[in-house]
Design a protein around this motif. Structure first.
Motif, PDB file in Angstrom:
ATOM      1  N   GLY A 377     -33.012   5.644  16.176  1.00 23.89           N
ATOM      2  CA  GLY A 377     -33.832   4.476  15.844  1.00 23.89           C
ATOM      3  C   GLY A 377     -34.303   3.630  17.015  1.00 23.89           C
ATOM      4  N   GLY A 378     -34.974   2.534  16.656  1.00 22.59           N
ATOM      5  CA  GLY A 378     -35.354   1.479  17.598  1.00 22.59           C
ATOM      6  C   GLY A 378     -36.261   1.934  18.729  1.00 22.59           C
ATOM      7  N   TYR A 379     -37.000   3.026  18.539  1.00 22.55           N
ATOM      8  CA  TYR A 379     -37.870   3.570  19.600  1.00 22.55           C
ATOM      9  C   TYR A 379     -37.077   3.825  20.881  1.00 22.55           C
ATOM     10  N   THR A 439     -35.540   9.435  15.071  1.00 20.07           N
ATOM     11  CA  THR A 439     -36.293   8.169  15.004  1.00 20.07           C
ATOM     12  C   THR A 439     -35.724   7.195  13.979  1.00 20.07           C
ATOM     13  N   GLY A 440     -35.003   7.699  13.012  1.00 22.64           N
ATOM     14  CA  GLY A 440     -34.489   6.825  11.961  1.00 22.64           C
ATOM     15  C   GLY A 440     -35.487   6.576  10.855  1.00 22.64           C
ATOM     16  N   ALA A 441     -36.621   7.266  10.907  1.00 21.03           N
ATOM     17  CA  ALA A 441     -37.648   7.051   9.879  1.00 21.03           C
ATOM     18  C   ALA A 441     -37.100   7.411   8.500  1.00 21.03           C
ATOM     19  N   TYR A 442     -36.337   8.494   8.445  1.00 22.85           N
ATOM     20  CA  TYR A 442     -35.720   8.907   7.174  1.00 22.85           C
ATOM     21  C   TYR A 442     -34.203   8.813   7.308  1.00 22.85           C
ATOM     22  N   PRO A 443     -33.569   7.899   6.579  1.00 23.03           N
ATOM     23  CA  PRO A 443     -32.115   7.743   6.685  1.00 23.03           C
ATOM     24  C   PRO A 443     -31.362   9.061   6.479  1.00 23.03           C
ATOM     25  N   ALA A 444     -31.886   9.951   5.647  1.00 15.83           N
ATOM     26  CA  ALA A 444     -31.163  11.206   5.383  1.00 15.83           C
ATOM     27  C   ALA A 444     -31.069  12.067   6.646  1.00 15.83           C
ATOM     28  N   PHE A 445     -32.189  12.164   7.383  1.00 14.55           N
ATOM     29  CA  PHE A 445     -32.140  12.926   8.639  1.00 14.55           C
ATOM     30  C   PHE A 445     -31.185  12.271   9.636  1.00 14.55           C
ATOM     31  N   ALA A 446     -31.300  10.935   9.728  1.00 17.94           N
ATOM     32  CA  ALA A 446     -30.461  10.202  10.680  1.00 17.94           C
ATOM     33  C   ALA A 446     -28.982  10.391  10.339  1.00 17.94           C
ATOM     34  N   ALA A 447     -28.665  10.334   9.043  1.00 15.91           N
ATOM     35  CA  ALA A 447     -27.269  10.495   8.624  1.00 15.91           C
ATOM     36  C   ALA A 447     -26.763  11.892   8.972  1.00 15.91           C
TER      37      ALA A 447
END
Ligand code: BGC
Length: 719
Positions: A377-379, A439-447
């Motif tokens: 996230g956060g660029y 990027t954190g755009a999709y929480p599922a990918f980030a998780a």
């Protein structure tokens, strides 16, 4: 006559005997110049324009540098031009129109989080040198409005909620700038605490409450920094506009505080020629006003109306004395290559010292031997967040990312990321690790990324800007949900915040650590990595309270936020001078994080408080010991909690100490008497109540570790 000849002539007139070198007296030199002005010349310095090609600019550019403000000089009298640039965080970059490169410092709130005068000085001296390198001789710096409104879009440009901390730091930055022979302002005078209906809002507050809070911050900043100019604000103050307030300008500033410099309006904040009689000395950015009040209309009164004639003499005198006192005559700036390495070193030290460790379950500092690190996230793959508006700085090569927020080509409110990728800085510190980014755009990918890592570092950003408040204290763009999803997937999650001000943290309990890095400036990525990996031991302390909810704050509803045409008032007597932690103390509220709070990788102990009342002040001494196994910096804070029969907490001093493991140091702090007193409006004096004064030594406003008492007699102090 050339400028040099003229100054020599003035000096010779002032010399007290053959061969004696007179001490420069800016007032006398200014008076001598004013006497030589023709009627037309008497009007030239009193209004300045916005020196940028734009659709409202009606004036010829006459070779002026690209600047926020410009007043041509008067060559016949050797008077230099005023070339004015924003602001406190560096030489502004608006679409790259600047002669040379310049350093982007961290936000002023990050500076306030250092509580450190040397850091304040170093950064401001560096940006003043950058200004000189771009041929500019005034920095529109010194933002010191107190954080009354946590949603204020400009909180990042100011120095927090406490008048002593903000005033002292602002004074130090102003002095640093002027020591480089660049004039500084202090701004925005006064109580310009929100952007919502910024130019029409009516601020209502009792005199005593104003004198004990925001005005005190200005008073301290002015006496410490001697700024050449005070910029009056957009808002109304108890009726009139700030720039037409006889009370603020003539009475408090010029009479009570004896301010010898000049008052310039904020751009578009002059509303009448009669503002000159209220104490306004210079109309700035005149195209922004409904007409040029200090041009022809003022000139027409010169010589015809004795009050205006006297004022016009005084206005010129004040402007010239500030220009002389800040060396604009004898040391003009030259366009040159700036010392960017110096600026970046100052920016990096400031960013690291201003980063606050809010929570740590022991995960930090990170081991350089970590195996799998997921950054989210956060660029963070691109750069670090900065604040928008007139104070926006970027390197000459431009921002790492610029996202327009309007249709305008010259978008002064673009979302701008400074170059320097935190992901790269983290990877460089942990060569043995596999560092991934999502990027954190999709929480599922980030998780999913988080689940697969040993450690997760999630960057969360809150962009704020001049001209716009935030509607609430949540992280925008679904970042709260993202953090919740990531912490659920992996509890070894460190949250790094890059925010303009306080935010709520509904996910706090699920995290392993939280860092508040604010807008960390051009070396922010390196500074964050310095802290994460323990190359720098965190020492920042909150300069503002982080509320647990808006309901805890004096103004839970921000009136006018969604009403763009109204004329509204805000009643600051709700909290009065009890801004920030003082409000929380008064109401017995527990915030999310208290003012003055910040953790370290080591620990400190305080012992042996000795208090002595001496004249108008309290002298305190105590010992600080580093009880951990790492070198570290601590900032013990002194508060008064009761004065005679009056209860209530106020910061009265602090100290920065650097200690090796096991080392101790004796610290002495003297209280500023005005923080021990109340403003008596009937007497027009500070009045200290008689009786016992209870004092505590704290690790934060909510953590008193030592306490003691001393007695003081009732006293009146001069204003
Ligand atoms: C801001 C000032 C700034 C000025 C010149 C105004 O909009 O309030 O802080 O110095 O513009 O750019």
């Amino acid at each position: 006559m050339s400028r040099k000849l003229l100054l020599t002539a003035i000096a010779a007139t002032l010399a007290n005997g053959a061969g004696a070198q007179p001490a420069p007296d800016p007032d006398k030199q200014a008076a001598a110049l004013v006497k030589q002005m023709t009627p037309d010349e008497r009007n030239l310095l009193l209004h300045g324009f916005f020196s940028r090609p734009n659709n409202i600019n009606r004036l010829p550019q006459i070779g002026a540098p690209y600047a926020a403000g410009y007043t041509p000089g008067i060559a016949r009298l050797g008077i230099p031009q005023l070339a004015e640039t924003d602001a406190s965080l560096g030489v502004a970059w608006i679409n790259g129109r600047r002669a040379r490169n310049a350093t982007a410092l961290p936000s002023s709130l990050a500076l306030a989080a250092t509580w450190d005068l040397k850091i304040a000085y170093a950064g401001s001296a560096a940006i003043a040198q950058d200004a000189r390198a771009s041929g500019l001789n005034v920095l529109l710096a010194g933002g010191v409005d107190l954080t009354r409104e946590p949603r204020n879009g400009r909180n990042f440009e100011y120095l927090g909620e406490d008048p002593l901390l903000a005033g002292i730091l602002a004074g130090e930055t102003i002095q640093a700038i002027q020591d480089q022979h660049v004039m500084s302002t202090v701004k925005h005078y006064a109580l310009n605490a929100q952007e919502t209906q910024q130019s029409s809002i009516g601020v209502d507050i009792s005199e005593a409450a104003a004198r004990e809070s925001d005005l005190l911050a200005f008073e301290i900043a002015i006496e410490r920094g001697n700024p050449g100019a005070v910029m009056c604000a957009y808002n109304h103050f108890n009726g009139p506009f700030s720039c037409g307030s006889d009370f603020l300008l003539n009475k408090v500033l010029k009479k009570d505080w004896g301010y010898p410099g000049f008052v310039m309006s904020d751009w578009g904040a002059n509303h009448a020629t009669a503002d000159a009689l209220a104490g306004l000395d210079r109309e700035s950015g005149e195209e922004f006003d409904s007409q040029i009040f200090f041009g022809a209309p003022l000139q027409a009164l010169d010589g015809r109306d004795s009050a205006y004639t006297a004022r016009i003499t005084d206005m010129n005198q004040r402007i010239l004395r500030s220009m002389i006192a800040t060396h604009l005559f004898d040391d003009p700036p030259k366009v040159a290559a700036p010392d960017i390495a110096r600026g970046e070193a100052a920016a990096r030290a400031e960013a690291a010292a201003g980063t606050i460790l809010l929570k740590n379950n022991g995960i930090l500092p990170l081991l350089k031997t970590a195996k799998k690190i997921a950054v989210i996230g956060g660029y963070a793959n691109i750069g670090v967040m900065s604040g928008g508006g007139s104070s926006q700085v970027a390197p000459q090569s431009g921002p790492a990312l610029s996202i327009p927020t309007t249709f305008a080509a010259d978008d002064w409110q673009a979302v701008i990321l400074h170059p320097g990728s935190p992901v790269k800085a983290i990877a460089a510190r942990a060569p043995a690790a596999r560092v991934t980014f999502d990027t954190g755009a999709y929480p599922a990918f980030a998780a999913a990324r988080a689940k697969d890592a040993d450690v997760v570092i999630i960057f969360a950003v809150q962009w704020t800007t001049e001209g716009l408040d935030v509607p609430d204290l949540s992280l925008p763009n679904g970042q709260d949900d993202l953090i919740a999803a990531v912490t659920a997937a992996n509890p070894h999650t460190i949250v790094v915040l890059e925010t303009g001000g306080p935010v709520l943290m509904p996910w706090l309990n699920k995290t392993a650590a939280v860092l508040e890095a604010w807008y960390p400036g051009i070396k922010g990525a390196d500074a964050i990595a310095d802290i994460l990996f323990g190359d720098v031991n965190p020492s920042g302390k909150l300069p503002i309270t982080f509320p647990a909810s808006l309901a805890q704050t004096p103004h839970p509803v921000l009136d006018g936020l969604f009403d763009y045409d109204g004329r509204m008032h805000v009643n600051y007597d709700v909290e009065g001078s009890d801004v920030g932690y003082r409000w929380f103390d008064r109401k017995g509220l527990t915030p999310l994080f208290p003012f003055g709070f910040g953790l370290s990788y080591t620990s400190f102990r305080y012992d042996d408080l000795q208090l002595r009342s001496e004249g108008n002040t309290i002298h305190a001494s105590f010992t600080v010991t580093n009880t951990g196994n790492r070198a570290g910096r601590d900032t013990p804070q002194l508060y008064v909690t009761a004065r005679g029969k009056t209860k209530g907490q106020r910061l009265i001093g602090w100290s920065n100490v650097d200690l090796a493991p096991g080392a101790s140091i004796k610290v002495s702090v003297d209280a500023d008497p005005r923080l021990l007193a109340d403003w008596s409006t009937p007497r027009q004096r500070w009045q200290m109540p008689a009786g016992r004064y209870d004092v505590t030594v704290n690790a934060s406003s909510a953590a008193p570790l030592l306490s003691g008492s001393t007695g003081l007699e009732t006293r009146l102090l001069s204003p």
